[in-house]
Design a protein around this motif. Structure first.
Motif, PDB file in Angstrom:
ATOM      1  N   TYR A 116      23.006 -11.045  58.457  1.00  0.00           N
ATOM      2  CA  TYR A 116      22.690 -10.843  57.048  1.00  0.00           C
ATOM      3  C   TYR A 116      23.830 -10.188  56.271  1.00  0.00           C
TER       4      TYR A 116
ATOM      5  N   ASP B  67      10.710 -10.450  63.957  1.00  0.00           N
ATOM      6  CA  ASP B  67      10.227  -9.375  63.081  1.00  0.00           C
ATOM      7  C   ASP B  67      11.267  -8.968  62.045  1.00  0.00           C
ATOM      8  N   ARG B  68      12.530  -8.965  62.424  1.00  0.00           N
ATOM      9  CA  ARG B  68      13.602  -8.477  61.540  1.00  0.00           C
ATOM     10  C   ARG B  68      14.164  -9.552  60.617  1.00  0.00           C
ATOM     11  N   ASP B  69      13.871 -10.792  60.885  1.00  0.00           N
ATOM     12  CA  ASP B  69      14.446 -11.910  60.131  1.00  0.00           C
ATOM     13  C   ASP B  69      13.637 -12.178  58.866  1.00  0.00           C
ATOM     14  N   VAL B  70      13.836 -11.339  57.855  1.00  0.00           N
ATOM     15  CA  VAL B  70      13.030 -11.436  56.634  1.00  0.00           C
ATOM     16  C   VAL B  70      13.303 -12.716  55.844  1.00  0.00           C
TER      17      VAL B  70
ATOM     18  N   ASN C 136      13.906 -15.607  57.251  1.00  0.00           N
ATOM     19  CA  ASN C 136      13.509 -16.743  58.072  1.00  0.00           C
ATOM     20  C   ASN C 136      14.686 -17.683  58.362  1.00  0.00           C
TER      21      ASN C 136
END
Length: 148
Positions: free
Chosen positions: A130, A26-29, A31
């Motif tokens: 990130y 969900d948090r890995d925008v 990918n």
């Protein structure tokens, strides 16, 4: 940590559950992470990121002794006798035999008698990936308290 040429970060897990995996996804925008359990041939030697969750620091030390990587044993050893005064995560940066950087997170399930949320563990890993560990101020312990 980088995913080069469209490749994802090669992950290796031990002791995590679905809450961690779902939160990671969900948090890995961007990918960046590979989801689900890693392939059977994934080892510490060919992983980019390792996440281990154990009941306490003594169990974490025993685990890393079994793996036989002394810097990981050394990283968690100071916390075995601290009990309630210990952190909930130790991050260790290793260099593989091939010269590749490997980030290793060792979490414990309970600090100060409070269960740590795997969702918060995943958020910390994503945030540090990130932003870089030196720029992240995310605190998984505080996050766990807030989710209760």
């Amino acid at each position: 940590m980088q995913a080069l040429n469209g490749e994802r970060i090669h992950t290796l897990y031990d002791g995590i559950g679905n809450d961690f995996l779902f939160e990671l996804q969900d948090r890995d925008v961007g990918n960046l992470f590979s989801y689900g359990l890693p392939p059977p041939d994934r080892t510490l030697l060919n992983a980019d990121l390792v996440v281990v969750v154990k009941e306490d620091w003594s169990a974490a030390k025993t685990f890393w002794q079994g793996v036989g990587v002394q810097p990981l044993v050394d990283g968690v050893s100071p916390y075995v006798d601290l009990g309630n005064g210990s952190p909930n995560v130790v991050m260790t940066q290793l260099t593989s035999l091939q010269g590749q950087s490997v980030r290793v997170y060792t979490f414990v399930r309970s600090i100060l008698g409070e269960v740590q949320e795997e969702r918060c563990m995943a958020r910390l890993v994503v945030n540090e990936t990130y932003l870089g560990p030196q720029y992240s101020d995310f605190n998984a312990f505080t996050c766990s308290q807030a989710l209760r």
